[in-house]
Design an enzyme around this catalytic site. Sequence first.
Site, PDB file in Angstrom:
ATOM      1  N   HIS A  61       0.869  -1.187   0.000  1.00 21.14           N
ATOM      2  CA  HIS A  61       0.000   0.000   0.000  1.00 21.14           C
ATOM      3  C   HIS A  61       0.897   1.225   0.000  1.00 21.14           C
ATOM      4  O   HIS A  61       1.543   1.523   1.005  1.00 21.14           O
ATOM      5  CB  HIS A  61      -0.912  -0.001   1.234  1.00 21.14           C
ATOM      6  CG  HIS A  61      -1.867  -1.152   1.263  1.00 21.14           C
ATOM      7  ND1 HIS A  61      -3.076  -1.133   0.618  1.00 21.14           N
ATOM      8  CD2 HIS A  61      -1.778  -2.375   1.840  1.00 21.14           C
ATOM      9  CE1 HIS A  61      -3.709  -2.288   0.795  1.00 21.14           C
ATOM     10  NE2 HIS A  61      -2.938  -3.059   1.538  1.00 21.14           N
ATOM     11  N   ARG A  63      -0.213   4.322  -0.888  1.00 26.45           N
ATOM     12  CA  ARG A  63      -1.044   5.455  -0.407  1.00 26.45           C
ATOM     13  C   ARG A  63      -1.150   6.653  -1.331  1.00 26.45           C
ATOM     14  O   ARG A  63      -1.785   7.638  -0.957  1.00 26.45           O
ATOM     15  CB  ARG A  63      -0.557   5.932   0.967  1.00 26.45           C
ATOM     16  CG  ARG A  63      -0.555   4.868   2.056  1.00 26.45           C
ATOM     17  CD  ARG A  63      -1.959   4.396   2.378  1.00 26.45           C
ATOM     18  NE  ARG A  63      -1.984   3.531   3.549  1.00 26.45           N
ATOM     19  CZ  ARG A  63      -2.641   2.383   3.608  1.00 26.45           C
ATOM     20  NH1 ARG A  63      -3.349   1.958   2.568  1.00 26.45           N
ATOM     21  NH2 ARG A  63      -2.632   1.662   4.700  1.00 26.45           N
ATOM     22  N   HIS A 179      -8.941 -10.471  -1.173  1.00 24.41           N
ATOM     23  CA  HIS A 179      -8.883 -10.224   0.278  1.00 24.41           C
ATOM     24  C   HIS A 179     -10.047 -11.021   0.852  1.00 24.41           C
ATOM     25  O   HIS A 179     -11.202 -10.593   0.758  1.00 24.41           O
ATOM     26  CB  HIS A 179      -9.040  -8.719   0.524  1.00 24.41           C
ATOM     27  CG  HIS A 179      -9.196  -8.326   1.960  1.00 24.41           C
ATOM     28  ND1 HIS A 179      -8.263  -7.558   2.621  1.00 24.41           N
ATOM     29  CD2 HIS A 179     -10.178  -8.571   2.861  1.00 24.41           C
ATOM     30  CE1 HIS A 179      -8.667  -7.356   3.864  1.00 24.41           C
ATOM     31  NE2 HIS A 179      -9.844  -7.953   4.029  1.00 24.41           N
ATOM     32  N   HIS A 232      -2.916 -12.624   1.919  1.00 26.38           N
ATOM     33  CA  HIS A 232      -2.695 -12.703   3.376  1.00 26.38           C
ATOM     34  C   HIS A 232      -3.498 -13.793   4.098  1.00 26.38           C
ATOM     35  O   HIS A 232      -4.364 -13.510   4.925  1.00 26.38           O
ATOM     36  CB  HIS A 232      -2.911 -11.339   4.052  1.00 26.38           C
ATOM     37  CG  HIS A 232      -4.076 -10.507   3.582  1.00 26.38           C
ATOM     38  ND1 HIS A 232      -5.346 -11.005   3.424  1.00 26.38           N
ATOM     39  CD2 HIS A 232      -4.151  -9.196   3.264  1.00 26.38           C
ATOM     40  CE1 HIS A 232      -6.141 -10.026   3.025  1.00 26.38           C
ATOM     41  NE2 HIS A 232      -5.438  -8.925   2.915  1.00 26.38           N
ATOM     42  N   ASN A 278      -5.771  -6.339   9.309  1.00 25.95           N
ATOM     43  CA  ASN A 278      -6.785  -7.186   8.669  1.00 25.95           C
ATOM     44  C   ASN A 278      -6.143  -8.060   7.604  1.00 25.95           C
ATOM     45  O   ASN A 278      -5.483  -7.510   6.723  1.00 25.95           O
ATOM     46  CB  ASN A 278      -7.864  -6.342   8.000  1.00 25.95           C
ATOM     47  CG  ASN A 278      -9.061  -6.168   8.897  1.00 25.95           C
ATOM     48  OD1 ASN A 278      -9.217  -6.872   9.889  1.00 25.95           O
ATOM     49  ND2 ASN A 278      -9.901  -5.208   8.551  1.00 25.95           N
ATOM     50  N   ASP A 305       2.013  -6.879   2.624  1.00 28.25           N
ATOM     51  CA  ASP A 305       0.860  -6.075   3.059  1.00 28.25           C
ATOM     52  C   ASP A 305       1.331  -4.822   3.816  1.00 28.25           C
ATOM     53  O   ASP A 305       0.723  -4.410   4.807  1.00 28.25           O
ATOM     54  CB  ASP A 305      -0.130  -6.888   3.900  1.00 28.25           C
ATOM     55  CG  ASP A 305      -1.503  -6.214   3.971  1.00 28.25           C
ATOM     56  OD1 ASP A 305      -1.677  -5.130   3.367  1.00 28.25           O
ATOM     57  OD2 ASP A 305      -2.402  -6.766   4.636  1.00 28.25           O
ATOM     58  N   PRO A 323      -6.588  -0.538  10.423  1.00 26.83           N
ATOM     59  CA  PRO A 323      -5.759  -1.747  10.449  1.00 26.83           C
ATOM     60  C   PRO A 323      -4.575  -1.605   9.500  1.00 26.83           C
ATOM     61  O   PRO A 323      -4.692  -1.000   8.442  1.00 26.83           O
ATOM     62  CB  PRO A 323      -6.724  -2.832   9.959  1.00 26.83           C
ATOM     63  CG  PRO A 323      -7.658  -2.104   9.042  1.00 26.83           C
ATOM     64  CD  PRO A 323      -7.783  -0.700   9.589  1.00 26.83           C
ATOM     65  N   GLY A 324      -3.452  -2.184   9.875  1.00 24.92           N
ATOM     66  CA  GLY A 324      -2.312  -2.213   8.952  1.00 24.92           C
ATOM     67  C   GLY A 324      -0.988  -2.042   9.666  1.00 24.92           C
ATOM     68  O   GLY A 324      -0.919  -1.420  10.733  1.00 24.92           O
TER      69      GLY A 324
END
Length: 428
Positions: A61, A63, A179, A232, A278, A305, A323-324
């Site tokens: 990610h 962003r 996901h 994941h 997550n 992730d 989450p992350g």
Amino acid sequence: MADRSLVLTGGTVVDATGSRPADVVVVDGRIAAVGPDLDGDRVLDAGGCVVAPGLVDLHAHLRQPGKEEAETIETGSRCAVLGGFTAVVAMPNTTPTMDSVAVVREVAALGRTALCAVHPSAAITVDRAGDTLTPMADLADLGVRLFTDDGTGVQDGELMRRAMEVAVGLPHDVVLAQHCEDAVLAAGGAMHEGEWSARLGLTGQPHTAEEAMVARDIALATHTGARVHMQHMSTAGSVALIARARADGLAISAEATPHHMLLTHAEVASLDPVFKVNPPLRTEEDVAAVRAGVVDATLDVIATDHAPHTPAAKALPFPEAPPGMLGLEFALGVALAVLDLPLAEVLARLSWRPAAVAGLTDTQGGPVAVGRPANLCVIDPTAEWTVAAGATASLSRNIPYVGRTLRGRVRHTVVAGEPVVVDGSAQR
Ligand code: DOR
């Protein structure tokens, strides 16, 4: 003026074809020679190290656009190269979503100035809302090879079936990455549903929220013939479902994250939102099953992730925090610390296997051979290091491994022939 040739000296080359001591010369972005006692204009010492194809992350990610205060394509790519990655697949849950030709073009353009190769993925459904398919054919024509609504799963089985049917009909070999999270079963769950959620009085997500969608998508992939990648994977039940699908002959790939290979839901006892993710951190039995799944290649890919969130966002109370976790700089170190696997097998799951899943084998994943693009990492596989708070090139600070000792350090990273990490330091 740029050095004309670069030589990595004194290392052991490890790739999908095997292992041998060799120097590696790079000229004009490509490998020009592999063998003993080679010279070059610029020398990088690889003594005591492994020279391998660069790592490839299927799940980062970055962003941008939309959350540049948490990460940008440039800062995320700096984390990537420091972690030995020479290519990342950028997740589409940006603002706006990477669901159109225009936004994917924008990310691809930004990616061309990054420190590593950035391959945009695209959403399966418009705005990841789960209602309408994206223009998958146009996006694939643009070069997208991995489609995902990551952050959420595609809830509607009929829509997912149609996405698979579209994918099968495309002239390009694309993969649908899921996901796996049934939104109804997972509703309101801030952590794993089990002993610790009960003790803490927090709503949990049960194992079944993940496994129900894994099972559904195995059935849909069997029916449609589409290539599917499970993101994941976090539960023993998911690993068992994938093992059975493989035994039945289904061409399916699946990833494990570093955090699901190391951390359990007991971490949440601290109520520190750095441990919110997550799918959530699960039980010891799940961690053991995920590791065993990686070892026997049921889970054939390790993906980070990497999910940056600002300190302000992660300062919210646990149930409300996003989450992350950060991952790009720690994935190799966690993998080498926890997996009972030969180094080449770890590299397979971090480099040449993900390169194949994302259709990147022309440029990424090796072999280290004359004429190939020079995307390489140089790793000291036995070096141990302890993760310090704030020790990241990310704009965010959500490192879940602070104080832990990891194994294997990146000494140099070479992207398209350019040394972007030298002696552990990013060069720009
Ligand atoms: O923990 C997570 N964070 N899981 C996801 O699927 C999305 C990600 C994010 O974008 O922050």
